[in-house]
Design a protein around this motif. Structure first.
Motif, short mmCIF file in Angstrom:
data_model
loop_
_atom_site.label_atom_id
_atom_site.label_comp_id
_atom_site.label_asym_id
_atom_site.label_seq_id
_atom_site.Cartn_x
_atom_site.Cartn_y
_atom_site.Cartn_z
N VAL A 16 0.85 -1.21 -0.18
CA VAL A 16 0.00 -0.10 -0.04
C VAL A 16 0.80 1.10 -0.11
O VAL A 16 1.79 1.40 0.90
CB VAL A 16 -0.80 0.16 1.03
CG1 VAL A 16 -1.78 1.49 1.05
CG2 VAL A 16 -2.00 -1.38 1.18
N PRO A 17 0.78 2.18 -1.12
CA PRO A 17 1.51 3.10 -1.10
C PRO A 17 1.33 4.28 -0.12
O PRO A 17 0.03 4.41 0.18
CB PRO A 17 1.56 3.86 -2.81
CG PRO A 17 0.06 3.21 -2.90
CD PRO A 17 -0.07 1.94 -2.33
N ASP A 18 2.02 4.97 0.33
CA ASP A 18 1.91 6.29 1.26
C ASP A 18 1.00 7.25 0.46
O ASP A 18 1.34 7.36 -0.69
CB ASP A 18 3.18 6.93 1.77
CG ASP A 18 3.86 6.14 2.40
OD1 ASP A 18 3.33 5.17 3.27
OD2 ASP A 18 5.11 6.37 2.63
N PRO A 19 0.16 7.88 1.24
CA PRO A 19 -0.68 8.82 0.31
C PRO A 19 -0.05 9.89 0.06
O PRO A 19 0.84 10.59 0.84
CB PRO A 19 -2.15 9.10 1.47
CG PRO A 19 -1.26 8.89 2.58
CD PRO A 19 -0.38 7.57 2.56
N VAL A 20 -0.57 10.85 -1.08
CA VAL A 20 0.09 12.07 -1.13
C VAL A 20 -0.78 12.86 -0.37
O VAL A 20 -2.08 12.98 -0.37
CB VAL A 20 0.03 12.50 -2.85
CG1 VAL A 20 0.12 14.02 -3.12
CG2 VAL A 20 0.56 11.54 -3.75
N ARG A 72 -7.26 13.12 -2.49
CA ARG A 72 -8.41 12.26 -2.98
C ARG A 72 -8.93 12.35 -4.11
O ARG A 72 -8.85 13.44 -4.87
CB ARG A 72 -9.46 12.56 -1.85
CG ARG A 72 -9.24 12.41 -0.21
CD ARG A 72 -10.42 12.42 0.49
NE ARG A 72 -11.36 11.14 0.47
CZ ARG A 72 -11.05 10.20 1.22
NH1 ARG A 72 -10.02 9.99 2.23
NH2 ARG A 72 -11.63 8.82 0.90
N THR A 73 -9.30 11.26 -4.92
CA THR A 73 -9.92 11.09 -6.15
C THR A 73 -11.33 11.94 -6.13
O THR A 73 -12.17 11.82 -5.17
CB THR A 73 -10.34 9.63 -6.33
OG1 THR A 73 -9.27 9.00 -6.13
CG2 THR A 73 -11.03 9.54 -7.86
N GLY A 74 -11.54 12.72 -7.46
CA GLY A 74 -12.67 13.43 -7.19
C GLY A 74 -12.72 14.88 -6.70
O GLY A 74 -13.92 15.33 -6.60
N PHE A 131 -7.65 14.44 -9.83
CA PHE A 131 -6.71 13.17 -10.23
C PHE A 131 -7.48 12.07 -10.00
O PHE A 131 -8.28 11.73 -9.17
CB PHE A 131 -5.39 12.83 -9.12
CG PHE A 131 -4.74 14.39 -8.93
CD1 PHE A 131 -3.88 14.80 -9.81
CD2 PHE A 131 -5.02 15.14 -7.78
CE1 PHE A 131 -3.05 15.78 -9.52
CE2 PHE A 131 -4.29 16.52 -7.69
CZ PHE A 131 -3.19 16.91 -8.51
N SER A 132 -7.52 11.06 -11.09
CA SER A 132 -7.93 9.83 -11.19
C SER A 132 -6.89 8.83 -11.26
O SER A 132 -6.20 8.50 -12.14
CB SER A 132 -8.96 9.71 -12.56
OG SER A 132 -9.87 10.93 -12.76
N PRO A 133 -6.82 7.73 -10.27
CA PRO A 133 -5.71 6.74 -10.26
C PRO A 133 -6.23 5.60 -10.98
O PRO A 133 -7.35 5.77 -11.60
CB PRO A 133 -5.74 6.20 -8.55
CG PRO A 133 -7.22 6.79 -8.28
CD PRO A 133 -7.68 7.85 -9.00
N VAL A 134 -5.24 4.80 -11.55
CA VAL A 134 -5.54 3.96 -12.47
C VAL A 134 -6.59 2.84 -12.04
O VAL A 134 -7.01 2.09 -12.75
CB VAL A 134 -4.03 3.13 -12.63
CG1 VAL A 134 -3.48 2.40 -11.71
CG2 VAL A 134 -4.31 2.18 -13.97
N ASN A 193 -9.79 5.80 -3.70
CA ASN A 193 -10.39 6.84 -3.38
C ASN A 193 -9.15 7.88 -2.82
O ASN A 193 -9.41 9.18 -2.88
CB ASN A 193 -11.33 6.74 -1.97
CG ASN A 193 -12.43 5.84 -2.57
OD1 ASN A 193 -13.15 6.27 -3.52
ND2 ASN A 193 -13.16 5.10 -1.59
N ILE A 194 -8.01 7.60 -2.67
CA ILE A 194 -6.79 8.24 -2.13
C ILE A 194 -5.55 8.13 -3.17
O ILE A 194 -5.56 6.84 -3.52
CB ILE A 194 -6.29 7.74 -0.83
CG1 ILE A 194 -7.34 8.31 0.46
CG2 ILE A 194 -4.94 8.35 -0.30
CD1 ILE A 194 -7.00 7.81 1.70
#
Length: 210
Positions: free
Chosen positions: A31-35, A44-46, A91-94, A99-100
């Motif tokens: 699990v990557p660290d959050p930005v 967060r996304t959206g 930002f929209s993750p792959v 959600n983060i």
């Protein structure tokens, strides 16, 4: 005899416990660290954010602009005036279920503060405007990770006390894309985002929630 019975019970119990702990450790490491934004909250996304340079005297926020008398595609550029915060983005993750936004994970970036009649506002890289230079423009495709959308994926990496934007997509296992950090290229009076080499200074950025 009771000792051996207990031993036979304890060995599989220990193996299960160790296996469970190992799996938990591997999962945690994956699990990557959050930005984080400037308030210390996870990006967060959206959600709309401004991307602003870290520190004073490093220019303002991001916008779209035309260069070399071309309005298609429009480039992503930086305001020279640090009092101009530019447009906000999402930002929209792959992984659409995330959600983060995680550090060093593939994502799309798009302006949500502007509308362009004949183009999307999703970032992509482009070599048409200046040969041998990979500029960041709009007109990309959101989602659909793979070879066809390779130019649309970016990452956010930790950089000193802030972050940097990176192009190094991992959405195609059989592709061998080049990698580079996003910096500033001065084109006329415009400060254009481009994919630099190791000798180029990356743009150090922070994220401000709208």
């Amino acid at each position: 005899m009771e000792f051996f019975n207990v031993a036979r019970f304890m060995v599989p119990f220990l193996l299960v416990t160790l296996s469970t702990s190992f799996l938990f450790l591997v999962k945690a490491q994956d699990v990557p660290d959050p930005v984080l934004d400037v308030s210390g909250n996870a990006v967060r996304t959206g959600v709309n954010y401004y991307i602003l340079p870290a520190g004073q005297g490093n220019g303002g926020g991001l916008q779209v602009a035309s260069i070399r008398n071309r309005t298609n595609p429009l480039v992503v550029s930086q305001h020279a005036d640090e009092s101009s915060i530019g447009g906000y983005l999402q930002f929209s993750p792959v992984n659409p279920n995330e959600n983060i936004i995680g550090i060093s994970t593939d994502l799309n970036v798009k302006f949500t503060s502007i509308h362009i009649s004949d183009s999307s506002t999703v970032w992509r890289i482009n070599t048409e405007l200046i040969p041998q230079r990979y500029l960041v423009t709009v007109g990309g495709v959101e989602g659909n990770p793979g070879r066809e959308t390779l130019s649309n994926w970016f990452r956010i990496d930790k950089y000193e006390d802030a972050y940097k934007l990176v192009y190094c997509p991992g959405v195609c296992e059989t592709c061998r894309p080049f990698c580079g950090e996003i910096g500033i290229l001065v084109e006329g009076s415009k400060r254009v985002l481009f994919i630099g080499s190791r000798s180029d200074q990356p743009l150090k950025v922070t994220f401000h929630k709208l």
